[in-house]
Structures are given as C-alpha cells and as structure tokens.
Design an enzyme around this catalytic site. Structure first.
Site, PDB file in Angstrom:
ATOM      1  N   ARG A  39      11.123 -15.598 -10.347  1.00 16.37           N
ATOM      2  CA  ARG A  39      10.042 -15.265  -9.420  1.00 16.37           C
ATOM      3  C   ARG A  39      10.667 -14.883  -8.089  1.00 16.37           C
ATOM      4  O   ARG A  39      11.416 -15.673  -7.509  1.00 16.37           O
ATOM      5  CB  ARG A  39       9.102 -16.459  -9.253  1.00 16.37           C
ATOM      6  CG  ARG A  39       8.079 -16.269  -8.155  1.00 16.37           C
ATOM      7  CD  ARG A  39       7.087 -17.437  -8.042  1.00 16.37           C
ATOM      8  NE  ARG A  39       6.165 -17.158  -6.964  1.00 16.37           N
ATOM      9  CZ  ARG A  39       6.153 -17.793  -5.783  1.00 16.37           C
ATOM     10  NH1 ARG A  39       7.000 -18.785  -5.548  1.00 16.37           N
ATOM     11  NH2 ARG A  39       5.290 -17.452  -4.841  1.00 16.37           N
ATOM     12  N   HIS A  60       5.211 -12.535   0.596  1.00 21.49           N
ATOM     13  CA  HIS A  60       5.729 -13.876   0.896  1.00 21.49           C
ATOM     14  C   HIS A  60       6.060 -13.894   2.393  1.00 21.49           C
ATOM     15  O   HIS A  60       7.195 -14.091   2.799  1.00 21.49           O
ATOM     16  CB  HIS A  60       6.941 -14.187   0.010  1.00 21.49           C
ATOM     17  CG  HIS A  60       7.235 -15.653  -0.157  1.00 21.49           C
ATOM     18  ND1 HIS A  60       7.304 -16.270  -1.385  1.00 21.49           N
ATOM     19  CD2 HIS A  60       7.488 -16.622   0.741  1.00 21.49           C
ATOM     20  CE1 HIS A  60       7.593 -17.556  -1.236  1.00 21.49           C
ATOM     21  NE2 HIS A  60       7.715 -17.803   0.056  1.00 21.49           N
ATOM     22  N   ASN A  74       2.061 -24.052  -6.112  1.00 28.65           N
ATOM     23  CA  ASN A  74       3.288 -24.590  -5.520  1.00 28.65           C
ATOM     24  C   ASN A  74       3.015 -26.038  -5.167  1.00 28.65           C
ATOM     25  O   ASN A  74       2.125 -26.326  -4.356  1.00 28.65           O
ATOM     26  CB  ASN A  74       3.683 -23.819  -4.254  1.00 28.65           C
ATOM     27  CG  ASN A  74       4.084 -22.388  -4.563  1.00 28.65           C
ATOM     28  OD1 ASN A  74       4.192 -21.992  -5.724  1.00 28.65           O
ATOM     29  ND2 ASN A  74       4.308 -21.600  -3.525  1.00 28.65           N
ATOM     30  N   TYR A 133       4.725 -29.659  -3.917  1.00 30.52           N
ATOM     31  CA  TYR A 133       5.891 -30.371  -3.371  1.00 30.52           C
ATOM     32  C   TYR A 133       5.611 -31.838  -3.069  1.00 30.52           C
ATOM     33  O   TYR A 133       6.507 -32.669  -3.122  1.00 30.52           O
ATOM     34  CB  TYR A 133       6.345 -29.712  -2.060  1.00 30.52           C
ATOM     35  CG  TYR A 133       7.039 -28.388  -2.273  1.00 30.52           C
ATOM     36  CD1 TYR A 133       8.395 -28.332  -2.573  1.00 30.52           C
ATOM     37  CD2 TYR A 133       6.339 -27.191  -2.175  1.00 30.52           C
ATOM     38  CE1 TYR A 133       9.034 -27.121  -2.781  1.00 30.52           C
ATOM     39  CE2 TYR A 133       6.975 -25.975  -2.380  1.00 30.52           C
ATOM     40  CZ  TYR A 133       8.328 -25.955  -2.684  1.00 30.52           C
ATOM     41  OH  TYR A 133       8.967 -24.757  -2.895  1.00 30.52           O
TER      42      TYR A 133
END
Ligand code: FCB
Length: 446
Positions: free
Chosen positions: A78, A122, A293, A295
């Site tokens: 990715r 991004h 995503n 974390y």
C-alpha cells in the site's frame, strides 16, 4: 499462539508507506511543491527540524525497496501517489515524468508479483491548490475528482485497490483543527467544514473513477479508535460517547447512513458544516472496501491532568496506548452499527513507533514484534466473530518521515540509516517474513 493461527488462504499480507514520508525528490522531474514541502521547510513546524526533501530517497531507490518487500514475501504493497508529482499545480497540466515514476514502480511490483493498493491522497495537497484556499474551498473537491479520474483512466487496471483519502480525520483535525500538520491552521470551525469537503471529494472521486470502469476495488481509509471512559463517572462516559461520535461516526455515518451523527451536530453547534442539498447522495457512494488504520484506543477523562487506564499493554514511543482488544471492540461495534452496509475491511495500517537501537548491526525490536503479534491475534478474533477482514498492511515497510515528529520516531520493520540511506531489516521484518511464509505453507496444504 500467533505462530499457529490460521488466517483464510486468500488473506492478504502487506506493508504500507506514503509518498511524502519516503519518496524525497521533492522537486525532481517537474514535481510541484505540496503543502508538506512548504510546511516542513519551516523548521519550527517539525520537532527535529527536518523535512521531506530526501526522506528515504525511495524515488531513486524504489527497485531496492521492492526487492526488500519481495524478500519479505508480502502479497501486497500500500503506497500513495504524490498528487503534485503528476499534476504540479493540482489543476491543469499533467506531468508525464511524474506518471512515469509510478509506472516504473508498478512494473517492478508486477515483476515481483506484489499487488498494489494505491492511496490517492495521503496529505500532500499541491501547494497551488492551497493557494486557492485548500480544503476549505469546496471547489477543491472537484479538482480532486478530476485527479482521481485521470489516475483511474491511465493506471486503474494496474491497481488491485484504490483508496481516495487516507485518514481525513487527520487532514481536518491536525491540518486545520490544532495546526500540528500542514497547512498549520488552528480553527475548529474550519476543520469541521474541511471534513465535509473531504467527504464530498471522496464521493465525487468515486463517481469519476467508476466512470472509467476500472477493475480496481474502490474505497476510503479511515483512522478509527474506540473511546473508553477512564472511570465509571457519568462525565467520563459522556466524554467517551462524544469522542466516539466526533471521530468515528462523523466519517462513517455520512458514508453509510447519509447523515452526520446527531450528537456531534448538537455539540458542534454553530461550527456545524455548511452542507448543500444532495451532498450526502454524492458522499454515500458504494465502497468496495473500507480501510481501517488502527493504532490505539482513546481514554477519555474529565480530570486534569487526564486519568490514564492501566489495563492496556503500555505505551509506544509516540505515547500511544497499546491496546489490541480495542481492534476487536472497534470492528465488532462497527458491524453492529452498520450491518450489511459495512463493506469488506482491510486493516490498512497498524504498527508501532519504537526507540530502536542498532547494536552490532542488528535491531532487535522485540516490542514491535509483540505489538504486531497481539494485533494479529485480535484481528483473528474479529474474523472469528464474523467481521469480513480481507487483509493486513503493517505500518511501515521502513522508518520514514513521521510528519511533525520528523525522523525521530521509527515505525519501520526495516531500519533506515539517515546518513547513508542504507536499509537493514529489523528482527520484526524477519519475524513478519516467517509468519507470512507459515501462512503460505498452510495455504499450499489447504
Ligand atoms: C497514520 C498515518 C501514517 C503514519 C502513521 C504512524 O496516522 O496515516 O502516515 O504517520 O500514522
């Protein structure tokens, strides 16, 4: 033990990066400046005073980096495209040399049988568009759709998946909310309006990419977390509920329910965004996948200083809490809320910053291995509970420019020596390689 966990045979194992964090070559071959070039060139904005001019020099070393990935045995990579590399101003002329770089990269990946998952945005907006008002200007959403359409038309069939945005929460809240990220604006009302334009741009980009009939799966990547109260107090619980709504529902409800969450609209009051008629119909396009995503979790406390919880596995070098159970809580909660409207999920980022040390040429990052191992176990629990997770991308292939933390925070499974730019796989890279190999073995046996 993770070592014996068996994931479905077609489960995708990958690594992730983003353009600004690794490419360098910030003004090479006709690339225009992005807001992160501008932002990081002001040393005061980056904790260690560095910038992305060279970064990991991936622009020139992409062949070595693909060879590294091939050595790890990953199925997929990715990465993101720097918009201002292929369209220097973010509008008008396309830069063929910019597209050529991504074609060379794709050639290399295809030669090694590695599937490509592209992220269109991004965070590195062309500076030319920032000069026109950036994401606060509704018109930028239409520029983004043009860019997305052009990429899909030219290269669409070479990607297995294309995501429009990476973590629009960050673009809005760190770029415009607290100003820690480019373009460095601190204004809550603007941040909320920006989040709406980002969602709108997602919908418009999905439409323009669909129109090309690309074979790639299309979707978006969100950073999501659970928000748990620090204590049982009504106030902490209220804060946790607000956090959940403002961070997660704020981005998912428009995508899957064509609305913003009531609680957030109430809390935002006069800061609520200007939404035009028909916007939600544009935003809520069918997504082939949702990238998550994950974390950490957020612990909400009304006390000053905020009360922490001690039922997690400690904290990373970023100060983020290590809490694999949060992934299970998150994905099962999402499935409960959205049911069949929730598309298949990829974990598009998960990983850990460690203050790694190179000793005798080796980096023995056992904490990172433990982080990944426990999160893979959590992901398996999600699958067992019926959540449709299709793949996992470890953040990150290599140490890189960690935004306003500069190079001070290392997330890679490959060590980068910033003096020589040499790459050295850490213990975690070898562990991940062996883990994937074992999954392959059982794939063959299946
Ligand atoms: C995410 C970003 C990624 C990287 C990791 C650590 O929020 O998408 O670029 O910085 O955090």
């Amino acid at each position: 033990m993770t070592d014996s966990i068996q994931f479905p045979s077609n489960f995708l194992w990958g690594v992730a990066t983003s353009a600004f964090q690794i490419e360098g070559a910030w003004d090479a071959d006709g690339k225009g400046p992005s807001i992160w070039d501008t932002f990081s060139h002001n040393k005061a904005n980056i904790i260690d005073g560095t910038d992305g001019d060279v970064a990991c020099d991936h622009y020139h070393r992409y062949k070595d980096d693909v060879a590294l990935m091939s050595g790890l045995g990953v199925d997929a990579y990715r990465f993101s495209m720097a918009w201002s590399r292929v369209q220097p101003e973010g509008k008008g002329a396309w830069n063929e040399k910019g597209f050529d770089f991504y074609k060379r990269l794709l050639d290399e990946l295809e030669a090694k049988n590695i599937k490509s998952h592209l992220t269109l945005y991004h965070w590195d907006l062309p500076q030319g568009l920032q000069n026109d008002g950036g994401w606060l200007n509704r018109d930028i959403a239409f520029r983004f759709a043009e860019y997305a359409g052009e990429v899909a038309r030219r290269l669409g069939d070479r990607f297995e998946a294309i995501a429009t945005h990476n973590e629009p929460w960050c673009t809005a809240n760190l770029g415009y909310g607290n100003g820690q990220f480019a373009p460095g604006v601190a204004d809550k009302k603007q941040a909320i309006q920006v989040s709406h334009h980002l969602l709108l741009s997602h919908g418009l980009a999905m439409q323009s990419m669909r129109a090309t009939n690309t074979k790639a799966d299309l979707g978006i990547v969100l950073n999501l977390w659970t928000a748990d109260p620090a204590t049982d107090s009504a106030e902490d619980k209220r804060l946790a509920e607000a956090e959940w709504a403002n961070s997660n529902l704020w981005f998912m409800d428009p995508l899957f329910k064509k609305k913003y969450p009531e609680l957030s609209l109430e809390l935002h009051g006069a800061n609520a965004p200007d939404v035009k008629e028909g916007d939600f119909d544009i935003i809520a396009q069918k997504n082939d996948f949702l990238g998550v995503n994950y974390y950490r979790r957020e612990v909400m406390s009304a006390e000053v200083p905020p009360k922490k919880r001690t039922d997690g596995n400690g904290w990373t070098d970023m100060g983020w809490e290590i809490y694999p159970q949060g992934l299970v809580d998150l994905l099962t909660k999402m499935k409960d809320i959205y049911g069949d409207a929730l598309p298949p999920i990829y974990i598009t980022e998960n990983g850990m910053a460690v203050a790694d040390q190179k000793v005798d040429g080796k980096i023995n990052d056992t904490a990172r291995i433990e982080y990944v191992r426990t999160h893979l176990e959590a992901m398996k629990t999600c699958l067992d509970k019926g959540v449709d997770v299709r793949g996992y991308f470890l953040w990150s292939l290599m140490d890189n420019f960690e935004w306003n933390s500069g190079y001070a925070k290392r997330f890679g499974i490959v060590w980068v020596d910033y003096d020589t730019l040499a790459r050295t796989p850490k213990a975690s890279a070898l562990w991940y390689r062996d883990f994937i190999a074992r999954q392959r073995e059982s794939r063959k046996a299946a």
